[in-house]
Design a protein around this motif. Structure first.
Motif, short mmCIF file in Angstrom:
data_model
loop_
_atom_site.label_atom_id
_atom_site.label_comp_id
_atom_site.label_asym_id
_atom_site.label_seq_id
_atom_site.Cartn_x
_atom_site.Cartn_y
_atom_site.Cartn_z
N HIS A 142 2.51 -37.75 12.89
CA HIS A 142 2.97 -38.28 11.63
C HIS A 142 2.01 -39.32 11.06
CE1 HIS A 142 4.17 -41.41 14.41
NE2 HIS A 142 4.44 -42.21 13.40
N LEU A 143 1.00 -39.71 11.82
CA LEU A 143 0.03 -40.69 11.37
C LEU A 143 -1.13 -40.01 10.65
CD1 LEU A 143 -0.09 -42.96 14.56
CD2 LEU A 143 1.19 -43.35 12.45
N PRO A 144 -1.82 -40.73 9.76
CA PRO A 144 -2.96 -40.12 9.07
C PRO A 144 -4.08 -39.79 10.04
CG PRO A 144 -2.88 -42.48 8.67
CD PRO A 144 -1.61 -42.14 9.36
N THR A 145 -4.99 -38.98 9.60
CA THR A 145 -6.10 -38.54 10.45
C THR A 145 -7.31 -39.45 10.26
OG1 THR A 145 -5.33 -36.26 10.22
CG2 THR A 145 -7.59 -36.59 11.03
N GLU A 164 -16.77 -46.42 4.67
CA GLU A 164 -16.43 -46.69 3.27
C GLU A 164 -15.15 -47.50 3.15
OE1 GLU A 164 -18.36 -45.97 0.71
OE2 GLU A 164 -19.83 -45.09 2.09
N LEU A 165 -14.99 -48.10 1.99
CA LEU A 165 -13.77 -48.83 1.65
C LEU A 165 -12.55 -47.92 1.76
CD1 LEU A 165 -12.15 -51.16 0.13
CD2 LEU A 165 -12.89 -50.04 -1.97
N ALA A 166 -11.42 -48.48 2.22
CA ALA A 166 -10.14 -47.77 2.30
C ALA A 166 -10.19 -46.55 3.22
CB ALA A 166 -9.64 -47.37 0.91
N SER A 167 -10.98 -46.64 4.30
CA SER A 167 -11.05 -45.55 5.28
C SER A 167 -10.14 -45.87 6.46
CB SER A 167 -12.48 -45.37 5.79
OG SER A 167 -13.36 -45.00 4.75
N VAL A 168 -9.36 -44.89 6.91
CA VAL A 168 -8.57 -45.05 8.13
C VAL A 168 -9.51 -44.94 9.33
CG1 VAL A 168 -6.73 -44.07 9.55
CG2 VAL A 168 -6.48 -44.13 7.06
N ILE A 169 -9.56 -45.99 10.14
CA ILE A 169 -10.51 -46.01 11.26
C ILE A 169 -9.84 -45.92 12.62
CG2 ILE A 169 -12.23 -47.32 9.93
CD1 ILE A 169 -11.32 -49.81 11.53
N HIS A 170 -8.52 -46.14 12.66
CA HIS A 170 -7.85 -46.07 13.97
C HIS A 170 -6.35 -45.86 13.77
CE1 HIS A 170 -6.99 -46.79 18.17
NE2 HIS A 170 -6.12 -47.74 17.84
N ILE A 171 -5.75 -45.00 14.60
CA ILE A 171 -4.31 -44.82 14.64
C ILE A 171 -3.87 -44.90 16.10
CG2 ILE A 171 -4.18 -43.43 12.53
CD1 ILE A 171 -4.08 -40.94 14.31
N GLU A 172 -2.64 -45.36 16.31
CA GLU A 172 -2.21 -45.53 17.70
C GLU A 172 -0.69 -45.68 17.76
OE1 GLU A 172 -3.22 -48.43 21.55
OE2 GLU A 172 -4.09 -48.84 19.58
N PHE A 230 2.08 -50.10 9.27
CA PHE A 230 2.85 -49.37 10.27
C PHE A 230 3.65 -48.25 9.63
CE2 PHE A 230 2.18 -53.68 11.62
CZ PHE A 230 1.75 -53.54 12.93
N LEU A 231 3.63 -47.09 10.27
CA LEU A 231 4.47 -45.96 9.92
C LEU A 231 5.42 -45.75 11.08
CD1 LEU A 231 1.79 -43.53 8.43
CD2 LEU A 231 3.36 -45.03 7.18
N SER A 232 6.69 -46.11 10.89
CA SER A 232 7.64 -46.17 11.98
C SER A 232 7.07 -47.13 13.04
CB SER A 232 7.89 -44.78 12.55
OG SER A 232 8.88 -44.82 13.55
N ARG A 233 6.80 -46.63 14.25
CA ARG A 233 6.21 -47.48 15.30
C ARG A 233 4.69 -47.38 15.32
NH1 ARG A 233 9.87 -47.26 20.14
NH2 ARG A 233 8.05 -46.66 21.36
N GLY A 234 4.15 -46.40 14.60
CA GLY A 234 2.72 -46.12 14.68
C GLY A 234 1.87 -47.13 13.93
N LEU A 235 0.74 -47.48 14.52
CA LEU A 235 -0.21 -48.43 13.93
C LEU A 235 -1.31 -47.67 13.19
CD1 LEU A 235 -1.53 -51.35 13.81
CD2 LEU A 235 -2.72 -50.70 15.91
N VAL A 236 -1.62 -48.13 11.98
CA VAL A 236 -2.72 -47.56 11.19
C VAL A 236 -3.65 -48.72 10.82
CG1 VAL A 236 -3.39 -46.24 9.16
CG2 VAL A 236 -1.18 -45.81 10.24
N VAL A 237 -4.96 -48.54 11.07
CA VAL A 237 -5.97 -49.55 10.73
C VAL A 237 -6.86 -48.97 9.65
CG1 VAL A 237 -7.80 -51.03 11.62
CG2 VAL A 237 -5.92 -50.36 13.13
N GLN A 238 -7.00 -49.72 8.55
CA GLN A 238 -7.77 -49.25 7.40
C GLN A 238 -8.73 -50.33 6.92
OE1 GLN A 238 -5.85 -46.71 4.50
NE2 GLN A 238 -6.45 -48.05 2.82
N THR A 239 -9.94 -49.94 6.52
CA THR A 239 -10.92 -50.89 6.02
C THR A 239 -10.55 -51.35 4.62
OG1 THR A 239 -12.31 -49.10 5.19
CG2 THR A 239 -12.81 -49.93 7.39
N THR A 240 -10.82 -52.61 4.32
CA THR A 240 -10.56 -53.16 2.98
C THR A 240 -11.86 -53.47 2.24
OG1 THR A 240 -10.38 -55.37 3.95
CG2 THR A 240 -8.34 -54.12 3.66
#
Length: 631
Positions: free
Chosen positions: A44-47, A73-81, A332-342
């Motif tokens: 359910h987390l982004p890729t 790049e800006l606004a890139s998802v770099i880690h999910i967990e 956070f998406l539910s319990r999942g962590l999403v890290v994104q560059t700003t």
């Protein structure tokens, strides 16, 4: 059906059986869909893009940390967990699901054993607590003295059997609802530590005396830097926790010195490595777009509040270091962590988030003190090592010369800024780098502190109560007293506003207080921004919408100088501005503001902005409709 003699009765029973069967199939289908989208690992987390590569490095200044191995790049998802372990905040136990941490519906599902945890659905309840085994179910009083065929029938239609096998359950609560409900009493850190210990024991990784606990987790800790009071508390909590686990759910767990010692270290690791799981909540139960020009309902102006709903341990997520000017953002998406560059992150650059303190939120001395007390390190990020506009003006006073834009500092801030300047000038660096950074500092702060650049050699000592631009002296003690008096009036405004007593007299008091603050504080002081925001809310409730918009815009203007134009805080404030513009009939302004805040939220939350902020689609639609009507 075999006992029913009439055809009509048999037909009715057959229809009821079909209805039950259809309902069961529908429930199973809905669960499967929900399970796949929300709880199937990381599905359910982004890729994360395949070209994004991160590496863990170790430095003398910050220890372990994450850096980029490529340009990102800006606004890139770099880690999910997904979390290694998670626990709900005590303040949210009655409002949020104890498993997924989302808000509870009206028909919440309690734990069937202890009734303390509450869940948003049966699936979350089973995931958290696991299923009773067949043997345990057979012993349950429901099945006693029932014929075998009835027992088999009940087992056959129990929805839990359809949903999960025991191995699929996370079972993080199962050990807590046997015997005394100790998890409802102990601190969140202790409950989280208990869940970590039981998870490792159930996985067969931790020894019964926990002697290998530290090497399994491989997390840093700062036990040696803690004061004696904190250490004593950790010792006591560890003893109680091990005793509770041993007596209630794990009799093989040794209550011994090794187990207590390892638990103390685990609690130390949780203190500095756990991450607060947050949700953004609007001022109302849900966002209600007010029709253009209609505020008769006198609802409070729309605003956002960050709620800390839980605490979780993310083993990789904990490796990201702190900066008071971060280049990554967590959500956070539910319990999942999403890290994104700003921002754009070049290859080899550290990837750093904020542990709470940020430039624009607090000044340098307050940020450093918080990080030393909570995380046991002295921050030396670029904003705590180099002078910047925000740290100078956030708590600054104005010059007595009304034509001067210079800032006047009190003794505490003056000392902190002097230390930063001296550290910067004496730190070893290349001449080109020194000149480049100094030129940037000059550009940022020349408007308020041009005198700092008249002396380039020797040690700096900034005089408190002296304007950093023209050199005029101010009486900060008297200024401080006047500011406190004005704020006492504004605090009273909060009480009256919450009671719905917004009127013209109250508004006049607010405007007088604002005038006092502007007379003594620097024009970029954060207290003025907060005061302008309060006045905007009072104007809104008093149906003075043009004044509400003016004061809201004044607050945002100051915040842009303290943060930056595209900081998420600015997006939060623009939600207020857009709702005022819609209510006042400024459809064009509302449309522009909505587009701008959507861009900011996309920078921080990516494609999930509208999922996390459910009012955004409504706000966009209302603004678009208003524009269409006006044209």
């Amino acid at each position: 059906m075999s006992l029913e003699s009439s055809l009509a009765g048999k037909k009715q029973l057959q229809n009821e059986r079909n209805a039950i069967s259809d309902y069961q199939n529908k429930q199973t289908s809905e669960y499967d869909e929900c399970h796949l989208s929300n709880y199937a690992g990381e599905d359910h987390l982004p890729t994360v893009q395949t070209e994004v590569k991160l590496r863990c490095v170790s430095t003398k200044e910050k220890g372990r940390g994450m850096v980029s191995e490529c340009d990102i790049e800006l606004a890139s998802v770099i880690h999910i967990e997904e979390p290694f372990s998670v626990v709900i905040s005590k303040s949210c136990r009655e409002t949020h699901c104890h498993f997924c941490l989302n808000e509870l519906p009206a028909d919440a599902v309690p734990c069937p054993s202890c009734s303390i945890p509450v869940y948003c659905s049966e699936s979350c309840q089973i995931q958290s607590g696991g299923m009773l085994s067949t043997n345990e179910r057979d012993k349950h009083h429901v099945f006693q003295n029932l014929p075998d065929d009835i027992v088999e029938h009940i087992k056959g239609i129990t929805s839990a059997d359809i949903y999960y096998s025991e191995n699929e359950c996370i079972q993080e609560h199962q050990h807590e609802c046997r015997g005394a409900n100790w998890s409802a009493v102990l601190t969140s850190d202790a409950v989280l530590a208990g869940r970590v210990i039981m998870k490792l024991i159930n996985q067969g990784k931790a020894a019964t005396d926990l002697s290998n606990l530290q090497e399994i987790l491989e997390l840093s800790h700062s036990y040696s830097m803690m004061n004696p009071e904190i250490k004593l508390e950790l010792h006591l909590i560890s003893i109680v926790l091990i005793w509770c686990l041993s007596k209630s759910s794990c009799p093989d767990l040794s209550v011994c010195e090794a187990a207590v010692t390892q638990t103390i270290i685990l609690l130390s690791q949780i203190k500095v490595n756990s991450i607060a799981v947050v949700r953004m909540k609007s001022s109302g139960d849900s966002f209600k777009c007010i029709p253009s020009g209609n505020v008769s309902a006198k609802e409070q102006i729309q605003s956002l509040e960050q709620i800390r709903v839980g605490q979780a341990l993310y083993k990789t997520g904990s490796l990201f270091n702190h900066s008071c000017k971060p280049n990554i953002h967590l959500y956070f998406l539910s319990r999942g962590l999403v890290v994104q560059t700003t921002e754009f992150v070049p290859m080899g650059c550290p990837l750093e988030l904020s542990y709470g303190p940020e430039v624009g939120k607090w000044d340098c001395k307050d940020r450093i003190r918080f990080l030393e007390e909570e995380y046991f390190f002295h921050c030396r990020c670029r904003c705590c090592s180099q002078i910047n506009l925000s740290d100078l003006v956030i708590n600054g006073y104005c010059c007595v010369n009304t034509d001067c834009t210079g800032v006047v500092l009190d003794s505490n801030v003056a000392t902190c800024v002097s230390e930063k300047l001296n550290h910067f000038l004496t730190a070893p660096k290349s001449l080109d780098h020194h000149t480049q950074v100094w030129d940037k500092v000059h550009t940022d702060v020349e408007e308020v502190a041009s005198s700092l650049f008249s002396k380039r050699r020797g040690s700096f000592h900034i005089e408190p109560e002296i304007c950093l631009k023209c050199g005029s002296r101010s009486d900060i003690e008297n200024s401080h007293a006047a500011v406190n008096k004005a704020w006492n009036h504004l605090r009273r405004v909060d009480e009256l506003k919450n009671s719905g007593q917004a009127n013209v007299s109250l508004l006049s008091d607010c405007l007088r207080s604002i005038a006092v603050l502007r007379n003594f504080l620097h024009m970029y002081n954060k207290d003025i921004a907060d005061a302008e925001d309060k006045v905007a809310q009072v104007c809104y409730l008093a149906e003075e919408l043009l004044d509400a918009r003016k004061h809201c815009e004044a607050s945002i203007k100051i915040l842009k100088r303290l943060y930056d134009d595209e900081h998420v805080v600015i997006g939060n404030e623009m939600v207020k501005l857009a709702s005022i513009q819609l209510a006042s009939g400024d459809s064009s302004g509302a449309w522009k503001t909505t587009k701008r805040l959507s861009q900011i939220f996309s920078k921080y939350y990516g494609s999930h902005a509208e999922t996390l902020f459910s009012y955004l689609p409504c706000l966009k639609q209302e603004a678009a409709n208003a524009v269409n009507l006006s044209s």
